[in-house]
Design a protein around this motif. Sequence first.
Motif, PDB file in Angstrom:
ATOM      1  N   GLU A  76      39.135-129.911 -59.001  1.00 19.02           N
ATOM      2  CA  GLU A  76      38.310-129.702 -57.818  1.00 19.02           C
ATOM      3  C   GLU A  76      37.734-128.294 -57.711  1.00 19.02           C
ATOM      4  O   GLU A  76      36.659-128.117 -57.171  1.00 19.02           O
ATOM      5  CB  GLU A  76      39.105-130.067 -56.575  1.00 19.02           C
ATOM      6  CG  GLU A  76      39.440-131.551 -56.539  1.00 19.02           C
ATOM      7  CD  GLU A  76      40.202-131.958 -55.304  1.00 19.02           C
ATOM      8  OE1 GLU A  76      40.255-131.175 -54.334  1.00 19.02           O
ATOM      9  OE2 GLU A  76      40.742-133.069 -55.309  1.00 19.02           O
ATOM     10  N   ASP A  77      38.441-127.293 -58.205  1.00 20.81           N
ATOM     11  CA  ASP A  77      37.963-125.922 -58.143  1.00 20.81           C
ATOM     12  C   ASP A  77      36.895-125.714 -59.212  1.00 20.81           C
ATOM     13  O   ASP A  77      37.153-125.897 -60.401  1.00 20.81           O
ATOM     14  CB  ASP A  77      39.133-124.960 -58.351  1.00 20.81           C
ATOM     15  CG  ASP A  77      38.704-123.518 -58.292  1.00 20.81           C
ATOM     16  OD1 ASP A  77      38.358-122.962 -59.358  1.00 20.81           O
ATOM     17  OD2 ASP A  77      38.716-122.946 -57.178  1.00 20.81           O
ATOM     18  N   GLU A  78      35.686-125.338 -58.791  1.00 15.98           N
ATOM     19  CA  GLU A  78      34.555-125.221 -59.719  1.00 15.98           C
ATOM     20  C   GLU A  78      34.791-124.165 -60.792  1.00 15.98           C
ATOM     21  O   GLU A  78      34.484-124.383 -61.972  1.00 15.98           O
ATOM     22  CB  GLU A  78      33.273-124.910 -58.943  1.00 15.98           C
ATOM     23  CG  GLU A  78      32.035-124.998 -59.792  1.00 15.98           C
ATOM     24  CD  GLU A  78      30.765-124.845 -58.988  1.00 15.98           C
ATOM     25  OE1 GLU A  78      29.794-124.323 -59.552  1.00 15.98           O
ATOM     26  OE2 GLU A  78      30.740-125.253 -57.807  1.00 15.98           O
ATOM     27  N   GLU A  80      37.726-123.046 -61.932  1.00 19.06           N
ATOM     28  CA  GLU A  80      38.767-123.563 -62.827  1.00 19.06           C
ATOM     29  C   GLU A  80      38.158-124.584 -63.787  1.00 19.06           C
ATOM     30  O   GLU A  80      38.416-124.551 -64.993  1.00 19.06           O
ATOM     31  CB  GLU A  80      39.888-124.213 -62.003  1.00 19.06           C
ATOM     32  CG  GLU A  80      40.980-124.847 -62.836  1.00 19.06           C
ATOM     33  CD  GLU A  80      42.004-125.608 -61.992  1.00 19.06           C
ATOM     34  OE1 GLU A  80      43.061-125.929 -62.539  1.00 19.06           O
ATOM     35  OE2 GLU A  80      41.731-125.884 -60.787  1.00 19.06           O
TER      36      GLU A  80
END
Length: 105
Positions: A76-78, A80
């Motif tokens: 979900e973390d762009e 990452e």
Amino acid sequence: MADKEEFYEPDIISVTDENGNEILFELLERYETDDNVYVAITRYYETDEAIVDGDYEVIILKVENDGGDEYLAEIEDEMEFEQISDILMAKVEEKYDVEYFEPEQ
């Protein structure tokens, strides 16, 4: 002495979707950090016709653990995702001697 032929045997992952359908994926590459495990997978095709017609989209996912059961989840973390995607795609390109590209926007 006869030459030994090398046969490619893919690592197959069976995934059950939210509707209970089983989908087969080929594990292209795996990357582990101290805290997480990530995979690059693509849809697995069994027949010659399906192999020729396949799109071979590479999917980058995180391996999550829920009380001992592992499942694959979107990152979900762009930031990452971008970092892990770059690492995994470089490994896939090297391993399979292919070159992927991002379409111009």
